[in-house]
Structures are given as C-alpha cells and as structure tokens.
Design a protein around this motif. Structure first.
Motif, PDB file in Angstrom:
ATOM      1  N   ASP A  28       0.861  -1.172   0.000  1.00 40.54           N
ATOM      2  CA  ASP A  28       0.000   0.000   0.000  1.00 40.54           C
ATOM      3  C   ASP A  28       0.904   1.231   0.000  1.00 40.54           C
ATOM      4  OD1 ASP A  28      -2.774   1.268   0.568  1.00 40.54           O
ATOM      5  OD2 ASP A  28      -1.430   2.144   2.079  1.00 40.54           O
ATOM      6  N   ARG A  29       0.804   2.043  -1.028  1.00 41.06           N
ATOM      7  CA  ARG A  29       1.679   3.202  -1.208  1.00 41.06           C
ATOM      8  C   ARG A  29       1.663   4.125   0.006  1.00 41.06           C
ATOM      9  NH1 ARG A  29       0.418   8.455  -3.651  1.00 41.06           N
ATOM     10  NH2 ARG A  29      -1.640   7.551  -3.706  1.00 41.06           N
ATOM     11  N   ARG A  30       0.498   4.436   0.507  1.00 39.27           N
ATOM     12  CA  ARG A  30       0.393   5.359   1.648  1.00 39.27           C
ATOM     13  C   ARG A  30       1.031   4.763   2.902  1.00 39.27           C
ATOM     14  NH1 ARG A  30      -5.662   7.519   0.553  1.00 39.27           N
ATOM     15  NH2 ARG A  30      -5.173   8.491  -1.444  1.00 39.27           N
ATOM     16  N   ASP A  31       0.881   3.456   3.070  1.00 44.65           N
ATOM     17  CA  ASP A  31       1.487   2.790   4.214  1.00 44.65           C
ATOM     18  C   ASP A  31       3.011   2.853   4.124  1.00 44.65           C
ATOM     19  OD1 ASP A  31       1.391   1.283   6.640  1.00 44.65           O
ATOM     20  OD2 ASP A  31       1.855  -0.521   5.484  1.00 44.65           O
ATOM     21  N   LEU A  32       3.559   2.588   2.944  1.00 43.39           N
ATOM     22  CA  LEU A  32       5.003   2.649   2.745  1.00 43.39           C
ATOM     23  C   LEU A  32       5.508   4.075   2.988  1.00 43.39           C
ATOM     24  CD1 LEU A  32       7.662   1.284   1.933  1.00 43.39           C
ATOM     25  CD2 LEU A  32       7.067   1.746  -0.462  1.00 43.39           C
ATOM     26  N   GLU A  33       4.822   5.070   2.430  1.00 41.18           N
ATOM     27  CA  GLU A  33       5.216   6.469   2.628  1.00 41.18           C
ATOM     28  C   GLU A  33       5.226   6.824   4.114  1.00 41.18           C
ATOM     29  OE1 GLU A  33       3.463   8.213  -1.599  1.00 41.18           O
ATOM     30  OE2 GLU A  33       2.261   8.387   0.218  1.00 41.18           O
ATOM     31  N   SER A  34       4.201   6.379   4.823  1.00 46.51           N
ATOM     32  CA  SER A  34       4.099   6.660   6.248  1.00 46.51           C
ATOM     33  C   SER A  34       5.228   6.003   7.031  1.00 46.51           C
ATOM     34  CB  SER A  34       2.741   6.164   6.763  1.00 46.51           C
ATOM     35  OG  SER A  34       2.657   6.321   8.156  1.00 46.51           O
ATOM     36  N   LYS A  35       5.541   4.749   6.707  1.00 41.57           N
ATOM     37  CA  LYS A  35       6.597   4.034   7.423  1.00 41.57           C
ATOM     38  C   LYS A  35       7.980   4.628   7.135  1.00 41.57           C
ATOM     39  CE  LYS A  35       4.123  -0.191   8.351  1.00 41.57           C
ATOM     40  NZ  LYS A  35       3.265   0.566   9.211  1.00 41.57           N
ATOM     41  N   VAL A  36       8.217   5.034   5.904  1.00 43.95           N
ATOM     42  CA  VAL A  36       9.500   5.669   5.573  1.00 43.95           C
ATOM     43  C   VAL A  36       9.598   7.024   6.275  1.00 43.95           C
ATOM     44  CG1 VAL A  36      10.922   6.635   3.713  1.00 43.95           C
ATOM     45  CG2 VAL A  36       9.783   4.430   3.390  1.00 43.95           C
ATOM     46  N   SER A  37       8.517   7.781   6.267  1.00 41.36           N
ATOM     47  CA  SER A  37       8.501   9.082   6.943  1.00 41.36           C
ATOM     48  C   SER A  37       8.744   8.921   8.448  1.00 41.36           C
ATOM     49  CB  SER A  37       7.161   9.776   6.687  1.00 41.36           C
ATOM     50  OG  SER A  37       7.126  11.026   7.315  1.00 41.36           O
ATOM     51  N   ASP A  38       8.086   7.931   9.063  1.00 39.53           N
ATOM     52  CA  ASP A  38       8.284   7.660  10.495  1.00 39.53           C
ATOM     53  C   ASP A  38       9.733   7.268  10.770  1.00 39.53           C
ATOM     54  OD1 ASP A  38       5.603   8.165  10.927  1.00 39.53           O
ATOM     55  OD2 ASP A  38       5.054   6.048  11.152  1.00 39.53           O
ATOM     56  N   PHE A  39      10.319   6.470   9.892  1.00 32.99           N
ATOM     57  CA  PHE A  39      11.710   6.048  10.027  1.00 32.99           C
ATOM     58  C   PHE A  39      12.641   7.264   9.988  1.00 32.99           C
ATOM     59  CE2 PHE A  39      15.618   4.871   7.661  1.00 32.99           C
ATOM     60  CZ  PHE A  39      16.227   4.107   8.639  1.00 32.99           C
ATOM     61  N   ILE A  40      12.407   8.156   9.045  1.00 29.66           N
ATOM     62  CA  ILE A  40      13.230   9.368   8.931  1.00 29.66           C
ATOM     63  C   ILE A  40      13.127  10.188  10.212  1.00 29.66           C
ATOM     64  CG2 ILE A  40      13.473  11.582   7.735  1.00 29.66           C
ATOM     65  CD1 ILE A  40      12.603  10.049   5.156  1.00 29.66           C
TER      66      ILE A  40
END
Length: 97
Positions: A28-40
């Motif tokens: 899920d694109r939004r899920d991946l974006e959210s997880k990468v953003s949280d990681f950053i």
C-alpha cells in the motif's frame, strides 16, 4: 554541516525498518510512505514528506525509489525489500563531498 547533510548521514547509517503493514502481492503506497517518513523522523528528528510509487512488489530483492523532502530538498531514497514486510532505506550521499 547543514541540517539536510546531517539527516542524510543519519539515514545512511541506520537503514533497516520493519514495515508490518506491508505484505501480500503489492505494498500500500500510503502505508510505505508513512513508514518511511516515520523512520526518517526516528533517525533524524526531521519531519519529511515522502512520495512512493504505486504497485510496489514487496518480495525479497525488489527495489523502488521514493522521494523525500528533507529540509526543503527532494532526496531520492532507494527502498530495497529484504524479506516480506522488511525493507532497507538507502540514500546516495556521494554528492555530499
């Protein structure tokens, strides 16, 4: 060192993330974006807006490129899936000198 340089170096040194919401045939694109953003945010203390492509295959070895806005500068992040639900974030820091 600029804030962006510090953020990039922090990202390049700690790259494994658990993406528990990723699985199945496509991420899920939004899920991946959210997880990468949280990681950053966890690694750098910097809030970043992340954009990833649709229909990413999460199988081991598959790669995709997401774009993160770090301190106002678009930065390419290579996402490499290491197993179902796990991925690494790689940043090209060669241009930092």
């Amino acid at each position: 060192m600029t804030g962006r340089t510090t953020a990039l170096l922090a990202l390049s040194s700690a790259s494994v993330v658990l993406a528990s919401g990723c699985g199945g045939d496509r991420v899920d694109r939004r899920d991946l974006e959210s997880k990468v953003s949280d990681f950053i945010l966890r690694q750098t203390g910097t809030t970043a807006t992340v954009h990833c492509p649709k229909d990413v295959d999460p199988d081991k070895g598959h790669k995709t490129t997401c774009i993160a806005d770090l301190s106002g500068t678009p930065t390419n992040l290579q996402i490499v899936f290491t197993s179902k639900g796990r991925f690494q974030v790689h940043v090209d820091t060669s241009h930092l000198g």
